[in-house]
Design an enzyme around this catalytic site. Structure first.
Site, mmCIF file in Angstrom:
data_model
loop_
_atom_site.group_PDB
_atom_site.id
_atom_site.type_symbol
_atom_site.label_atom_id
_atom_site.label_comp_id
_atom_site.label_asym_id
_atom_site.label_seq_id
_atom_site.Cartn_x
_atom_site.Cartn_y
_atom_site.Cartn_z
ATOM 1 N N PRO A 44 28.349 -23.853 35.858
ATOM 2 C CA PRO A 44 29.093 -23.294 37.003
ATOM 3 C C PRO A 44 28.499 -21.966 37.472
ATOM 4 O O PRO A 44 28.728 -21.551 38.600
ATOM 5 C CB PRO A 44 30.492 -23.087 36.439
ATOM 6 C CG PRO A 44 30.583 -23.944 35.235
ATOM 7 C CD PRO A 44 29.185 -24.003 34.674
ATOM 8 N N ASP A 59 20.881 -38.619 57.163
ATOM 9 C CA ASP A 59 21.957 -38.156 56.282
ATOM 10 C C ASP A 59 22.764 -37.034 56.904
ATOM 11 O O ASP A 59 22.261 -36.283 57.724
ATOM 12 C CB ASP A 59 21.335 -37.530 55.012
ATOM 13 C CG ASP A 59 21.015 -38.609 54.013
ATOM 14 O OD1 ASP A 59 20.328 -38.299 53.052
ATOM 15 O OD2 ASP A 59 21.437 -39.745 54.242
ATOM 16 N N GLU A 72 31.736 -24.113 25.403
ATOM 17 C CA GLU A 72 31.670 -22.895 26.245
ATOM 18 C C GLU A 72 30.293 -22.704 26.837
ATOM 19 O O GLU A 72 30.014 -21.695 27.480
ATOM 20 C CB GLU A 72 32.078 -21.665 25.419
ATOM 21 C CG GLU A 72 33.491 -21.729 24.851
ATOM 22 C CD GLU A 72 34.504 -22.112 25.941
ATOM 23 O OE1 GLU A 72 35.234 -23.107 25.736
ATOM 24 O OE2 GLU A 72 34.494 -21.451 27.004
ATOM 25 N N ARG A 125 17.525 -40.666 45.733
ATOM 26 C CA ARG A 125 17.645 -41.424 47.000
ATOM 27 C C ARG A 125 16.721 -40.880 48.079
ATOM 28 O O ARG A 125 16.554 -41.500 49.127
ATOM 29 C CB ARG A 125 19.091 -41.421 47.494
ATOM 30 C CG ARG A 125 19.663 -40.068 47.822
ATOM 31 C CD ARG A 125 21.122 -40.121 48.153
ATOM 32 N NE ARG A 125 21.403 -40.892 49.343
ATOM 33 C CZ ARG A 125 21.126 -40.480 50.565
ATOM 34 N NH1 ARG A 125 20.571 -39.296 50.728
ATOM 35 N NH2 ARG A 125 21.421 -41.227 51.613
HETATM 36 C C1 4FV Z 1 29.161 -27.563 35.723
HETATM 37 C C2 4FV Z 1 29.364 -27.377 37.084
HETATM 38 C C3 4FV Z 1 30.192 -27.426 34.678
HETATM 39 C C4 4FV Z 1 31.022 -25.818 31.993
HETATM 40 C C5 4FV Z 1 31.433 -25.772 30.565
HETATM 41 C C6 4FV Z 1 30.137 -27.747 30.980
HETATM 42 C C7 4FV Z 1 30.703 -27.254 32.271
HETATM 43 C C8 4FV Z 1 30.822 -26.968 29.906
HETATM 44 N N1 4FV Z 1 27.881 -27.869 35.526
HETATM 45 N N2 4FV Z 1 28.159 -27.605 37.714
HETATM 46 N N3 4FV Z 1 30.491 -27.070 37.748
HETATM 47 N N4 4FV Z 1 29.754 -27.413 33.383
HETATM 48 O O1 4FV Z 1 31.387 -27.291 34.976
HETATM 49 O O2 4FV Z 1 27.304 -27.885 36.744
HETATM 50 O O3 4FV Z 1 29.868 -26.522 28.989
#
Ligand code: 4FV
Length: 265
Positions: free
Chosen positions: A88, A168, A115, A153
């Site tokens: 994230p 697209d 985490e 794609r």
């Molecule tokens: C995520 C996202 C995501 C966070 C904690 C995996 C999680 C756990 N990855 N974009 N949004 N990852 O939420 O890519 O480790």
């Protein structure tokens, strides 16, 4: 193009890559997908891959050593492979980045759990961090699938006709125009006449205007980035007028309904 995926849950990838367009692309050898189980690189008896965070706090952190060994093994064949960590905290993924990444011969996608990974994994091994959205998943696996799908794609031969990727959404940073197919009349909802007119110029103009309308209504932020022609600006003018009219009509209708339901004094 080759994708190496580092994960603690290899089974999650069986079905998404077994079906439909991606499944066929793999059969045709247009993309290669290798799933690497990070736990196979935890050399202790219990194959421990996570541990409690230094400094305390909730949850567990993925240990650096198993991930380091896995990446070194995967990169042993070709050090140029780009390592992407799905998190994230990453750069928001979009069509533009999908197009750019489609030019790489190999990508290594690291899927976090718990985490997340020990910070030294990011310092030493990660070239790029990507987020698929501002929400928290249970793991990076689904994000890795999204990234692989959006990139694949765009590769020659993966979609039926290469033309379709050109039309697209976001290709020219506008949302896509409305699509219709048979039946022409669905319970009184008819397909717009212009689409059966055979007049390709009017159809193209209608589609451009409807793409502008949808973008203006649902993603006005994209309009700032879009390259708009004088005709586009004329369409936008019409769209705003038409929108005012329909909003006034809605309000009149509301007022009329309200009057009708008012209890006669
Ligand atoms: C995520 C996202 C995501 C966070 C904690 C995996 C999680 C756990 N990855 N974009 N949004 N990852 O939420 O890519 O480790």
């Amino acid at each position: 193009m080759r994708f190496d995926i580092l994960t603690l849950f290899p089974g999650m990838f069986s079905s998404p890559f077994g079906e439909s367009i991606l499944g066929r692309a793999i059969e045709k050898g247009l993309i290669q997908i290798r799933i690497i189980n990070i736990r196979d690189f935890a050399l202790d008896k219990h194959q421990v891959v996570d541990d409690a965070p230094y400094g305390g706090g909730q949850g567990m952190v993925m240990k650096v050593e198993p991930i380091a060994r896995a990446i070194e093994q995967v990169k042993s064949g070709d050090a140029s492979a780009r390592v992407i960590y799905l998190t994230p905290q990453g750069r928001p993924f979009d069509q533009e980045r999908a197009r750019e990444l489609a030019s790489y011969p190999r990508l290594i996608l690291l899927c976090g759990r718990y985490e997340g990974v020990d910070e030294r994994v990011r310092d030493r091994f990660v070239d790029e961090e990507i987020s698929i959205g501002d929400y928290v998943l249970t793991g990076g696996e689904l994000a890795a699938m999204v990234v692989i799908d959006a990139i694949s794609r765009l590769l020659p031969g993966v979609l039926g006709s290469d033309r379709s990727a050109v039309e697209d959404s976001f290709f020219n940073s506008l949302l896509e125009y409305p699509q219709y197919t048979r039946p022409f009349d669905f319970k009184g909802s008819l397909v717009p006449e212009v689409l059966i007119s055979g007049n390709h110029q009017s159809i193209a103009q209608w589609r451009r205007k409807e793409a502008l309308r949808r973008t203006w209504l649902q993603r006005p932020d994209l309009l700032e980035k879009a390259r708009l022609s004088p005709e586009d600006r004329r369409f936008l003018g019409e769209i705003k007028k038409e929108n005012c009219k329909s909003q006034m009509a809605d309000r009149e209708l509301e007022n009329h309904r309200a009057e009708k339901t008012e209890i006669p004094n």
